[in-house]
Structures are given as C-alpha cells and as structure tokens.
Design a protein around this motif. Structure first.
Motif, mmCIF file in Angstrom:
data_model
loop_
_atom_site.group_PDB
_atom_site.id
_atom_site.type_symbol
_atom_site.label_atom_id
_atom_site.label_comp_id
_atom_site.label_asym_id
_atom_site.label_seq_id
_atom_site.Cartn_x
_atom_site.Cartn_y
_atom_site.Cartn_z
ATOM 1 N N VAL A 102 -13.348 -11.925 -13.879
ATOM 2 C CA VAL A 102 -13.924 -11.041 -12.869
ATOM 3 C C VAL A 102 -14.295 -11.877 -11.652
ATOM 4 O O VAL A 102 -14.923 -12.927 -11.772
ATOM 5 N N ARG A 103 -13.884 -11.374 -10.463
ATOM 6 C CA ARG A 103 -14.241 -12.019 -9.203
ATOM 7 C C ARG A 103 -14.753 -10.915 -8.266
ATOM 8 O O ARG A 103 -13.971 -10.248 -7.574
ATOM 9 N N PRO A 104 -16.094 -10.681 -8.237
ATOM 10 C CA PRO A 104 -16.626 -9.636 -7.361
ATOM 11 C C PRO A 104 -16.370 -9.958 -5.885
ATOM 12 O O PRO A 104 -16.463 -11.119 -5.461
ATOM 13 N N GLY A 105 -16.055 -8.935 -5.107
ATOM 14 C CA GLY A 105 -15.920 -9.089 -3.663
ATOM 15 C C GLY A 105 -14.879 -10.081 -3.215
ATOM 16 O O GLY A 105 -15.048 -10.751 -2.191
ATOM 17 N N TRP A 106 -13.783 -10.182 -3.958
ATOM 18 C CA TRP A 106 -12.740 -11.148 -3.574
ATOM 19 C C TRP A 106 -12.161 -10.824 -2.199
ATOM 20 O O TRP A 106 -11.896 -11.716 -1.403
ATOM 21 N N LEU A 107 -11.986 -9.540 -1.917
ATOM 22 C CA LEU A 107 -11.405 -9.106 -0.641
ATOM 23 C C LEU A 107 -12.516 -8.654 0.295
ATOM 24 O O LEU A 107 -13.243 -7.708 -0.008
ATOM 25 N N SER A 108 -12.652 -9.317 1.437
ATOM 26 C CA SER A 108 -13.559 -8.831 2.470
ATOM 27 C C SER A 108 -12.814 -7.817 3.335
ATOM 28 O O SER A 108 -11.587 -7.828 3.415
ATOM 29 N N GLY A 109 -13.567 -6.917 3.974
ATOM 30 C CA GLY A 109 -12.924 -5.853 4.737
ATOM 31 C C GLY A 109 -12.220 -4.845 3.860
ATOM 32 O O GLY A 109 -11.265 -4.190 4.291
ATOM 33 N N ALA A 110 -12.691 -4.703 2.607
ATOM 34 C CA ALA A 110 -12.006 -3.843 1.646
ATOM 35 C C ALA A 110 -11.984 -2.383 2.066
ATOM 36 O O ALA A 110 -11.039 -1.655 1.757
ATOM 37 N N ASP A 111 -13.017 -1.929 2.774
ATOM 38 C CA ASP A 111 -13.040 -0.532 3.201
ATOM 39 C C ASP A 111 -11.942 -0.257 4.228
ATOM 40 O O ASP A 111 -11.354 0.829 4.256
ATOM 41 N N LEU A 112 -11.649 -1.240 5.063
ATOM 42 C CA LEU A 112 -10.551 -1.099 6.016
ATOM 43 C C LEU A 112 -9.220 -0.998 5.284
ATOM 44 O O LEU A 112 -8.372 -0.163 5.631
ATOM 45 N N LEU A 113 -9.017 -1.820 4.255
ATOM 46 C CA LEU A 113 -7.786 -1.735 3.479
ATOM 47 C C LEU A 113 -7.682 -0.383 2.781
ATOM 48 O O LEU A 113 -6.586 0.202 2.716
ATOM 49 N N PHE A 114 -8.799 0.122 2.253
ATOM 50 C CA PHE A 114 -8.760 1.453 1.645
ATOM 51 C C PHE A 114 -8.217 2.480 2.628
ATOM 52 O O PHE A 114 -7.327 3.274 2.295
ATOM 53 N N GLU A 115 -8.737 2.488 3.846
ATOM 54 C CA GLU A 115 -8.295 3.468 4.844
ATOM 55 C C GLU A 115 -6.810 3.310 5.140
ATOM 56 O O GLU A 115 -6.076 4.301 5.267
ATOM 57 N N ARG A 116 -6.342 2.073 5.252
ATOM 58 C CA ARG A 116 -4.919 1.835 5.534
ATOM 59 C C ARG A 116 -4.041 2.349 4.404
ATOM 60 O O ARG A 116 -3.031 3.026 4.635
ATOM 61 N N LEU A 117 -4.410 2.015 3.163
ATOM 62 C CA LEU A 117 -3.585 2.426 2.031
ATOM 63 C C LEU A 117 -3.603 3.940 1.848
ATOM 64 O O LEU A 117 -2.565 4.549 1.549
ATOM 65 N N ALA A 118 -4.765 4.553 2.031
ATOM 66 C CA ALA A 118 -4.858 6.005 1.880
ATOM 67 C C ALA A 118 -3.907 6.719 2.832
ATOM 68 O O ALA A 118 -3.300 7.740 2.473
ATOM 69 N N GLU A 119 -3.735 6.167 4.023
ATOM 70 C CA GLU A 119 -2.900 6.816 5.033
ATOM 71 C C GLU A 119 -1.431 6.388 4.977
ATOM 72 O O GLU A 119 -0.539 7.192 5.257
ATOM 73 N N ARG A 120 -1.165 5.152 4.615
ATOM 74 C CA ARG A 120 0.190 4.599 4.765
ATOM 75 C C ARG A 120 1.055 4.694 3.520
ATOM 76 O O ARG A 120 2.286 4.732 3.612
ATOM 77 N N VAL A 121 0.436 4.686 2.344
ATOM 78 C CA VAL A 121 1.216 4.680 1.104
ATOM 79 C C VAL A 121 1.806 6.076 0.861
ATOM 80 O O VAL A 121 1.098 7.082 0.998
ATOM 81 N N PRO A 122 3.083 6.177 0.505
ATOM 82 C CA PRO A 122 3.687 7.483 0.184
ATOM 83 C C PRO A 122 3.298 7.933 -1.231
ATOM 84 O O PRO A 122 4.083 7.863 -2.174
ATOM 85 N N TRP A 123 2.072 8.391 -1.363
ATOM 86 C CA TRP A 123 1.525 8.762 -2.667
ATOM 87 C C TRP A 123 2.308 9.896 -3.303
ATOM 88 O O TRP A 123 2.759 10.814 -2.609
ATOM 89 N N ARG A 124 2.424 9.847 -4.628
ATOM 90 C CA ARG A 124 3.146 10.875 -5.374
ATOM 91 C C ARG A 124 2.257 11.463 -6.456
ATOM 92 O O ARG A 124 1.555 10.730 -7.167
ATOM 93 N N ALA A 125 2.293 12.771 -6.570
ATOM 94 C CA ALA A 125 1.684 13.448 -7.714
ATOM 95 C C ALA A 125 2.763 13.592 -8.778
ATOM 96 O O ALA A 125 3.867 14.051 -8.493
ATOM 97 N N GLU A 126 2.452 13.184 -10.020
ATOM 98 C CA GLU A 126 3.444 13.221 -11.094
ATOM 99 C C GLU A 126 2.984 14.134 -12.218
ATOM 100 O O GLU A 126 1.800 14.432 -12.357
#
Length: 206
Positions: A38-62
């Motif tokens: 376990v490595r807590p907080g490995w990624l700084s700016g994680a909330d920014l990455l969340f926003e990018r992935l939520a918008e950019r990834v072509p999410w699929r419902a299966e």
C-alpha cells in the motif's frame, strides 16, 4: 459523465504527478505466499486525473451471464490492451514507475473501472483468468475520486482486510494473492461519490 464528484480541498490545485515508491511502500505479508503493498497518495493531483478520465475514456456498460440470466455489470469499463495508448500520459508514467519498482514481471495492460455511486460494485473474486490461476502474479490498482473500500479475504474463510482507496492511493496485490485471497468493492447505501480505479497487470493476467 453524469456522476457528481466532490473534489478534495487541495486535489484540484495540485500538480499532476507521481511520488516515489521505494521505502514509502508498506508491505503486509498475508501468508501462503501472498502479500499486499500500500502506498497512500502516490499520485498528486488525483482529482484532476479523475476529471480527465471521466470525460476522455470511452466507457462501456456491459452485460454478463450470471447463472441462468444476463445482468448489467454494476460499473462502467474500459480495457487497454498491451501497446494501446493509455488515456492520460501520467498512466504511462505510472506503469513505467511500477515496472522499475517491481522488476520481475512487467506491467503491460490497464483495465479501468468507473464506480458511479454506491450501487456500483465488484463481487468477491481473484484475477485468475490466464496465468493468475497457476502462477504468482501482481495486480496494481491506482484509485482516483472518492474513496471506496477494497475488501480482501482468504479463500476458504478467515478475517477480512479493508483499505479505503481514493485520491491517488496505490495498492499492489502480489505473490499468490490472486489464488489464495479474494477481493471486492462492495455496494453501500451510504452517500458516496464516484471513483475510478486503474488496474495495471502483467501480460497474460486478467
């Protein structure tokens, strides 16, 4: 994506980047050849990455067959094959950093899961499709967004472990963990925001 995300107070203002691994990683010996890092907080700016992935990834419902019926998978998914361009450069940086730290079995694929709210989940399982059924392997999970509990329990019974993961936390399951333990993200009736997990795996592991 319509899920509502409440960023941490500082998360959106932090620069996107990875911290060190090395001695910052805490290892737990689970027994029977299994271990958990376990490595807590490995990624700084994680909330920014969340926003990018939520918008950019072509999410699929299966939908998948469960026993005698076909049901909705309770989360959105996207799998990136070996050699496929990842949706943000920091994920490629993360894979390289993991390869440097865990040199024995390089990570090659990335599976992304979008847990939109407490109704989304993943049931108890081990990643035993492919080599994980017979060999020691690793699965590294980077979490961004609101924390959700990752539960682990020994196969055959025993006390469970809980790690609340979000906001750039890293967990790595290694050794025999996929064969001798199971993990899950349970549903919850408590109000909870969305979370995205990125599962890095070596070749031949699903």
């Amino acid at each position: 994506m319509s899920a509502v995300f409440q960023a941490s107070l500082l998360g959106m203002d932090e620069e996107l980047g990875l911290g060190p691994l090395g001695s910052t990683v805490r290892r737990t010996d689970l027994g029977r050849g299994a271990w958990l890092d376990v490595r807590p907080g490995w990624l700084s700016g994680a909330d920014l990455l969340f926003e990018r992935l939520a918008e950019r990834v072509p999410w699929r419902a299966e939908r998948r067959r469960m026993y005698d019926r076909v049901v909705d998978v309770p989360r959105l998914l996207k799998f990136y094959e070996e050699g496929e361009t990842l949706p943000d450069p920091v994920l490629a940086d993360a894979m390289r950093a993991l390869d440097e730290h865990y040199a024995a079995d390089p990570f090659r694929t990335a599976g992304l899961c979008f847990y939109r709210d407490g109704r989304d989940s993943v049931a108890w399982h081990g990643d035993t499709i492919g080599r994980g059924a017979t060999e020691d392997t690793m699965v590294a999970i980077l979490s961004v967004g609101s924390p959700r509990p990752l539960m682990l329990r020994p196969r055959g019974g025993g006390p469970s472990l809980r790690h609340d993961l979000g906001h750039g936390d890293l967990v790595v399951m290694g050794g025999s963990c996929q064969r001798t333990w199971e993990h899950a993200v349970p549903k919850t009736t408590r109000a909870t925001g969305p979370r995205i997990s990125v599962q890095f795996r070596p070749r031949g592991v699903r």
